[in-house]
Design a protein around this motif. Structure first.
Motif: not given
Length: 446
Positions: A303-305, A289-296
């Motif tokens: 690149i996929w929308d 969550t804090l360092f690797l963008g969480g669920w993104r």
């Protein structure tokens, strides 16, 4: 239109604390089941991976590929005799495993698994997170520290010297590395401007760029890249804080006992290990969550929308978390256990001072970036490189300088009992008869 964690949605967002009671109950049930199943899987996965690293087979009988081995072990512990040693404090002895295991579940209440989604077969929208608060990260740190009381009380109430020593060492170890872990998160708070887990994930959604020699080099907005020293310090601290190898020192009292849980058996014994594996998942989820963008979604999936919408982010989040857990397993099968003094020296003399220095650098860079036209990202990367070089130089061993002794120093009287034990005298070169004759002949020739 509402903006939820940086993603526009054409649905009304009720926000936290406004979900119907059945949605809250469903979330609690799903988090509980997820952690139990994840623990069973992690035990099997650790045994299989370590077996492969050591050229063994590992569990392969119960279920396909041995997947039901962890469930069979749990059932065996459930039906084993629950022993109560003589002279223990019964209430504290029973309460200690509960005090350890309950906070392990509570920490997942503020971990975001994904954005706002529509619950299947209903018209209800909700966030894939049980709740959130302005100080969510501090909540995780506070709840995790409560589990230390269970370890101390478990060792104290067992009426055993080994258990007491193991509990004290374990508590000292966890408290020491929680300091370094907390300091590593300060820079994240400075950059994100918030302690809320969902807002920290949203702050990592935008990409950054570094201007080197006139060229803009894009880098992800993950704080693992922008705050790399904090990421490294956190990863080391989370291994020490969870009592995992190579830092599982309280369980290494002569390699004969299990530390603070020596006197425990049956389900009480299993609850301690349940808490340990859930804490592994907790620190891994917090690092994600804090360092690797969480669920993104990571690149190139991002690149996929539709990568960051729907239930797909749950897959990215669990995948990142499992990478950290695999790192745990890899270290256990690779590194030897440290000595206790080496381990505490690493925490207090290296990690904590480096964390404080890095916090000062980050705060200075942000202040300079506000007052000047320099890119704060470029300044931060340059500061990280300087700090990394300084840390590397700390691990370079220095060559001891040889002591130059004269013949007079060697000829001094030697007290064999000066240190309390008889030791042989130092070697003093005594010329042989042939060397004496050669020197006398050379002197007569001169």
């Amino acid at each position: 239109m509402s903006l939820v964690a940086g993603i526009p949605l054409a649905v009304p967002d009720a926000g936290f604390g406004r979900d119907p009671w059945w949605v809250v109950g469903l979330k609690v049930l799903l988090v509980f089941v997820f952690l139990i199943v994840l623990t069973l899987f992690n035990i099997w996965w650790e045994r299989r991976v370590v077996a492969r690293m050591q050229h063994r087979i590992g569990p392969n009988v119960h279920g396909p590929q041995g997947l039901l081995q962890s469930l069979a072990d749990g059932m065996k512990l459930m039906f084993k005799e629950d022993l109560m040693p003589k002279g223990v404090d019964r209430f504290v002895f029973v309460a200690a495993p509960v005090i350890v295991s309950i906070p392990a579940f509570l920490t997942f209440a503020v971990i975001p698994f994904g954005p706002t989604v529509k619950i299947p077969f209903t018209d209800t929208y909700t966030r894939l997170q049980l709740t959130d608060m302005p100080v969510s990260v501090l909540y995780v740190m506070a709840i995790a520290s409560i589990g230390i009381y269970g370890i101390v009380l478990g060792g104290w109430s067992s009426n055993s010297t080994y258990s007491l020593l193991g509990g004290l060492r374990s508590s000292a170890q966890m408290i020491s590395y929680e300091v370094g872990m907390g300091l590593a998160l300060v820079t994240v708070f400075l950059f994100a401007g918030s302690m809320s887990t969902s807002e920290i994930v949203a702050a990592q959604g935008s990409n950054q760029s570094i201007n080197l020699f006139g060229a803009d080099i894009p880098i992800p907005g993950w704080y693992a890249f922008l705050l790399f020293p904090s990421f490294v310090i956190y990863v080391i601290s989370m291994i020490g804080e969870t009592n995992r190898a190579p830092f599982d020192l309280p369980e290494a009292e002569g390699e004969l006992v299990a530390g603070f849980l020596t006197e425990y058996s049956s389900m009480k014994y299993a609850m301690f290990f349940l808490a340990e594996y859930i804490n592994m998942a907790t620190v891994s989820a917090l690092a994600t969550t804090l360092f690797l963008g969480g669920w993104r979604a990571p690149w190139p999936i991002s690149i996929w929308d539709g990568a960051n919408s729907g239930f797909w982010p749950v897959l990215w989040f669990v995948g990142k978390m499992m990478c950290f857990i695999f790192f745990y397993i890899w270290l256990r099968g690779t590194l030897p256990r440290l000595r206790y003094d080496q381990f505490m020296k690493l925490g207090w003399k290296i990690l904590i001072p480096v964390s404080l220095g890095w916090i000062l650098l980050v705060a200075t860079v942000r202040a300079v970036g506000r007052e000047t036209t320099f890119s704060r990202t470029t300044l931060l990367v340059a500061a990280a490189v300087v700090l990394l070089i300084a840390v590397i130089t700390m691990f370079i061993p220095q060559k001891p300088k040889p002591e130059k002794l004269t013949e007079d120093d060697r000829a001094k009287d030697f007290d064999a009992f000066a240190g309390g034990f008889p030791v042989p005298p130092p070697l003093v070169h005594t010329p042989s008869r042939s060397e004496t004759e050669i020197r006398s002949k050379e002197g007569s020739r001169g």
